[in-house]
Write a protein that holds these residues in place. Structure first.
Motif, short mmCIF file in Angstrom:
data_model
loop_
_atom_site.label_atom_id
_atom_site.label_comp_id
_atom_site.label_asym_id
_atom_site.label_seq_id
_atom_site.Cartn_x
_atom_site.Cartn_y
_atom_site.Cartn_z
N ILE A 97 0.82 -1.24 0.01
CA ILE A 97 -0.12 0.11 0.00
C ILE A 97 0.88 1.14 0.02
O ILE A 97 0.68 2.06 -0.86
N ARG A 98 2.07 1.27 0.91
CA ARG A 98 2.68 2.52 1.09
C ARG A 98 3.47 2.50 -0.35
O ARG A 98 3.49 3.60 -0.83
N SER A 99 4.07 1.51 -1.09
CA SER A 99 4.78 1.57 -2.42
C SER A 99 3.73 2.25 -3.37
O SER A 99 4.30 3.07 -4.15
N ALA A 100 2.39 1.75 -3.42
CA ALA A 100 1.51 2.33 -4.27
C ALA A 100 1.17 3.63 -3.96
O ALA A 100 1.26 4.74 -4.75
N ASP A 101 0.95 4.21 -2.80
CA ASP A 101 0.45 5.10 -2.38
C ASP A 101 1.42 6.52 -2.67
O ASP A 101 0.95 7.59 -2.95
#
Length: 167
Positions: free
Chosen positions: A100-104
């Motif tokens: 999620i962090r990587s995408a966000d």
């Protein structure tokens, strides 16, 4: 009839954001809260200029915007903040948090699955103009991401031995 400064549910729905850009944490955080903190939690999505008024009116906790408790901290996204503050620990949630962090933050080098999550989020944002409908639709694939992170990572797809035919 509502007072002139009061929002009715239809008026609130008109304030809900548009699908101009995917907001990863706007589905990830509600999933985290509904699945691990409070199953009955409700989420209101409003224009940034209305957050303070709506939060006060509904005694709600704003998230994923500047200058609130539930938001980014350094390189951690709002999902990370919630995991830390709610003290949610599991290997599956740690894996989800990295994706999620990587995408966000648009850092596709941090986890290979983030590009898929971003693609699904962009697709959802193009399918649904209503944030509540987008949230409900997105819950299914975030649930699926959690299940994959929990017990499906070792499963692969071997095309030459796969069965099935198309006519």
């Amino acid at each position: 009839m509502p007072a002139p400064n009061e929002l009715t549910p239809p008026q609130l729905n008109r304030l809900i954001g548009t699908p101009n850009c995917p907001e990863i944490d706007r589905i990830a955080c509600p999933l985290l809260i509904r699945r691990f903190v409070d199953r009955r939690a409700r989420f209101l999505f409003v224009a940034p200029s209305e957050v303070e008024n709506v939060a006060d009116r509904f005694d709600a906790l704003p998230f994923d915007i500047d200058n609130v408790f539930w938001t980014y901290r350094g390189t951690a996204c709002t999902f990370d903040t919630m995991i830390e503050e709610f003290q949610l620990t599991s290997p599956a949630l740690s894996i989800m948090a990295r994706i999620i962090r990587s995408a966000d933050i648009n850092r596709h080098d941090l986890h290979p699955a983030c590009a898929g999550l971003l693609a699904l989020s962009v697709g959802l944002s193009r399918q649904y103009r209503d944030d509540q409908a987008q949230l409900e639709a997105g819950m299914a694939f975030y649930d699926a991401l959690y299940r994959w992170a929990r017990d499906g990572q070792d499963e692969g797809h071997d095309w030459p031995t796969a069965t099935g035919a198309a006519a």
